[in-house]
Design an enzyme around this catalytic site. Structure first.
Site, short mmCIF file in Angstrom:
data_model
loop_
_atom_site.label_atom_id
_atom_site.label_comp_id
_atom_site.label_asym_id
_atom_site.label_seq_id
_atom_site.Cartn_x
_atom_site.Cartn_y
_atom_site.Cartn_z
N ASP A 1 -12.65 1.19 -0.97
CA ASP A 1 -12.09 1.24 0.34
C ASP A 1 -13.07 1.55 1.27
OD1 ASP A 1 -10.23 1.33 2.00
OD2 ASP A 1 -9.26 3.44 1.55
N GLU B 1 0.72 -1.25 0.04
CA GLU B 1 -0.07 -0.14 0.10
C GLU B 1 0.95 1.17 -0.09
OE1 GLU B 1 -3.55 1.86 2.55
OE2 GLU B 1 -2.26 0.41 3.60
N ASN C 1 -4.55 5.76 -3.46
CA ASN C 1 -5.86 6.36 -3.56
C ASN C 1 -5.61 7.71 -4.24
OD1 ASN C 1 -8.19 8.12 -2.39
ND2 ASN C 1 -8.74 5.97 -1.84
N GLU D 1 -7.75 -4.35 6.83
CA GLU D 1 -6.71 -3.33 7.23
C GLU D 1 -6.98 -3.03 8.62
OE1 GLU D 1 -7.14 0.26 5.06
OE2 GLU D 1 -9.12 0.43 5.74
#
Length: 802
Positions: free
Chosen positions: A687, A567, A625, A744
């Site tokens: 997300d 990430e 993102n 997460e």
């Protein structure tokens, strides 16, 4: 009458210095004028009719001084100044002080002044007249003595006028300072221009009056004609000004009147605060009507005007008698609520206003539902002038709209345009426009170099369990660089000592955190901000702006223990503020065009880093993102396609994460951009799954490959049965739709095992590793050994059960 004018009292703690000064001025006045006053008794019979005429006019005119509209009583204009200064020029100090004292006593009685205040006014005038008399004595003689006026006489009169004004204003300013300490200067400074025009004009008229008296006492009353004309013109101008301060549609005060009222009330409340009174707060409430534009568009502006008139009447009935309701224009109203004990009283006023707007307004039989959002700014907590209070009330009002609430009190954290944040935004723009930066010590040849400048080995050792076989696509490992809200949690201690030692040895950051001198760990998650190691120079290193660096957090397939992705996380080390909170960084950037520069930098760095890793034999998928602004413009799709082609990176090595909030902002444009990215081959992940508005609808319509379970649920599933049930339901739903699931915020072994039992595909969090620069990630991958739940379960079984 004393209660009507707070200047009749002195704040606690200021009594001794203030009245000491008053006594000193009074003593000086007596000392300077005692002799001339004593000599006056023998001169009364000799004084001409011109003197008595001026004396009578001075007393009569001061019995009704002129108070300009919009100003305090303390700003009243006393015409006696003109006559007493003329008496000084014509007959000396004694007569002038005597007449001025009588006029002060009369005006003080009429205006309700305290005795000490009238006494101080008489003393200050006496000192000013004495100083002016001393200056005129420097000239060749009295200008009333007859003969022709010379240039030196005119200069002496001008100097005496200036000295009179300086002494008088200086004494008053000193008294204000002694009474109100640090609050004295704004009032003194703002009143200087007004005093120069009003009092200065009266003083300059005095020589003309003396000259007229030399010819005949009958000419003296004629000076009342221009004075009355000036008074009437001022009154007419004041009436016009009042009309200009009203809203023509509703008849309410407008912005100009609101400004004057706030300025007046701030001054009065400053005095109350100096006296430690409980009602020393005032509130500025800003109201913006909801759905008013819909009424205008659907029914026309005539109906909209009638609606505003009805709303203004309702608001007027809801405010208190001491409060001022004003219309600022359009559908915005403001209320100044005075004499409050605190913010709770302001909230009560706001709640009354909300209740007044709750009932639909009926126009021509059609009920119109018009609510409102109210922002509150308090004096002195949120500002000490109109501009600051107005801006902060506006911030609070938009904060209420953003939170779908009706009332909000100003909070600094909601002010995205504060001076501090504007400075932070300027620094961010500088560091982004500076471009990549490097240093000589990192220019040595290496096999490959990461996007943050860290050296990479030519190939990853075969024993490393990190890279996935290059012959098959790696499961998506989402990553993001924008900030997330999450719970703050201390670094957990694993119940199993063996597993604790394994993960600690595999993670260099955990290992340093476990050392005795290490700083305490913070929240588990990709966006934790704290002391971070430096791995070479960051891109965008500029003087005074700091450095932009990309960090990467591994994502691991729970069943096999393989590292399947990373990430990408943005980090900005500021030279003065240290590591900037990513949440604040994104919040600041999203409000401006800097977001476009930031997105471009992140995409460039991540794609370049993927190319470097590929050259070093590391096959990972990186996720990031993008902001709502990027998804609206669609430019992000062209940029990503260009960078993938330039660096030769396969599209399936990159994944973009979007939130449901971004989708709801403008679903049509966002869906078009996502469809283009999907056509390119870039994977899309949803997300913060479970925290949005309409998850089922989005899962059905969007070209998704993955969902990420929000850490707010994952963090609590080990201790909260509800959170655990929610996570299991999300995993089952995503699995039924053929979507990969990433959890997460995995911070301990128990959560890891619960996720495995629930069928979760991928996990990320401090249980595996913290975010780290590209160079440290390479070292971590070389040391990492896969952690498999099945193998761990076998190790933990009793020997007889194996």
């Amino acid at each position: 009458m004393e209660a009507a004018d707070p200047r009749n009292s002195v704040p606690p703690g200021r009594v001794r210095p203030f009245f000491g000064f008053v006594a000193a001025v009074a003593a000086l006045a007596v000392l300077l004028s005692a002799g001339p006053l004593a000599a006056l008794a023998g001169r009364l019979a000799e004084l001409p009719a011109a003197f008595w005429t001026m004396a009578a006019l001075a007393v009569v005119c001061d019995a009704r001084p002129f108070v300009p509209p919009g100003r305090r009583q303390s700003s009243a204009v006393f015409p006696s100044t003109c006559f007493t200064f003329a008496i000084l020029l014509g007959w000396g100090l004694g007569p002038a002080v005597a007449v001025q004292t009588v006029a002060v006593v009369v005006s003080g009685w009429r205006m309700g002044y305290a005795a000490w205040r009238s006494g101080f006014n008489a003393a200050q005038y006496a000192c000013a007249l004495a100083a002016a008399s001393a200056v005129t004595a420097l000239g060749p003689g009295s200008i009333f003595a007859g003969g022709r006026l010379r240039a030196v006489d005119v200069l002496a009169v001008g100097a005496a006028t200036a000295v009179w004004f300086a002494v008088n204003y200086g004494l008053v300013s000193t008294a204000i300072r002694l009474r109100f300490a640090d609050r004295w200067w704004p009032g003194v400074r703002s009143g200087l221009g007004y005093e120069l025009i009003s009092t200065g004009s009266l003083l300059l008229l005095a020589p003309v009056l003396v000259t007229a008296a030399r010819a005949s006492a009958a000419l003296i009353p004629l000076v009342l004609v221009p004075l009355f004309a000036v008074y009437r013109m001022a009154r007419l101008a004041a009436e016009q000004e009042q009309l200009g301060a009203l809203d023509p549609l509703t008849g309410l005060p407008n912005r100009k009147a609101l400004l004057a009222e706030v300025a007046e009330q701030v001054h009065l409340h400053a005095e109350r605060s100096a006296r430690n009174e409980p009602d020393a707060h005032l509130a500025l409430l800003l109201i913006d009507l909801d759905r008013f534009k819909n009424v205008n568009d659907a029914l026309g502006h005539a109906v909209g005007d009638r609606l505003l008139i009805e709303v203004s009447a309702r608001l007027a009935g809801a405010v208190g008698e001491r409060d001022l309701l004003a219309r600022l224009g359009g559908d915005e109203f403001a209320i100044v609520s005075t004499g409050l004990a605190g913010v709770d009283a302001a909230r009560e006023t706001a709640e009354r206003l909300v209740a007044a707007l709750a009932e639909p307004v009926s126009l021509d039989g059609l009920p119109l539902d018009v609510g409102g959002s109210i922002g509150i700014a308090m004096y002195p907590e949120h500002g000490e002038d109109f501009a600051t209070l107005m801006r902060h009330a506006d911030v609070a009002m938009y904060d209420a709209k953003h939170r779908n609430d009706t009332i909000a009190v100003y909070a600094a954290e909601s002010d995205h345009n504060s001076a501090e944040r504007l400075g932070l935004l300027a620094d961010l723009r500088r560091v982004l426009e500076a471009g990549p930066a490097g240093s000589a010590e990192h220019d040595a040849p290496v096999g490959a170099r990461g996007g943050d400048g860290a050296a990479l080995p030519a190939a990853l050792p075969a024993a490393a369990g990190g890279p996935v076989d290059a012959g098959r696509p790696a499961p998506a490992g989402p990553g993001r660089w924008r900030a997330r809200r999450h719970r703050q949690r201390a670094q957990p201690d694993h119940p199993d000592d063996l597993i604790n030692r394994i993960v600690t040895a595999a993670d260099p950051i955990r290992r340093r955190a476990a050392e005795p001198d290490a700083e305490p760990g913070g929240s588990g998650g990709a966006d934790a901000v704290g002391p971070v190691p430096q791995a070479g120079p960051a891109r965008g290193d500029t003087d005074g702006a700091g450095r932009i660096t990309m960090y990467y957090q591994p994502q691991v397939a729970i069943a096999t223990g393989e590292v399947v992705g990373v990430e990408a996380l943005l980090r900005w080390r500021h030279p003065r503020r240290g590591m900037v909170d990513p949440e604040e960084l994104i919040r600041v950037a999203e409000q401006s065009a800097v977001m476009r520069l930031l997105t471009r930098r992140v995409v460039d760095d991540v794609v370049e880093q993927l190319a470097k890793w590929s050259a070093a034999g590391i096959t990972l998928r990186a996720a990031l993102n993008v902001s709502v602004r990027d998804l609206h413009t669609g430019e992000i799709a062209d940029q990503i396609a260009d960078r993938l082609a330039r660096y030769g990176v396969r599209p399936d090595r990159l994944q973009l994460e979007i939130t449901e909030g971004a989708l709801m902002a403008d679903p049509r444009r966002v869906l078009a951009t996502i469809s283009r990215l999907h056509a390119i081959g870039v994977a899309i992940a949803l997300d913060d799954f479970g925290t949005g508005y309409s998850s089922m609808q989005h899962l059905r319509r969007l070209p998704l490959s993955e969902v990420k379970v929000d850490r707010s649920f994952v963090l609590g599933m080990a201790d909260d049965a509800d959170d655990a049930a929610i996570v299991r339901s999300m995993i089952e739903l995503a699995g039924a739709l053929g979507l990969r699931v990433v959890a997460e915020g995995v911070e301990d072994e128990r959560t890891w095992r619960l996720l495995h039992a629930a069928g979760c595909d991928v996990a990320q969090g401090w249980f595996y590793a913290r975010p780290m620069p590209a160079g440290e990630l390479t070292d971590w991958l070389a040391r990492y050994r896969p952690l498999r739940p099945a193998a761990r379960e076998a190790e933990s079984r009793p020997p007889q059960a194996r």
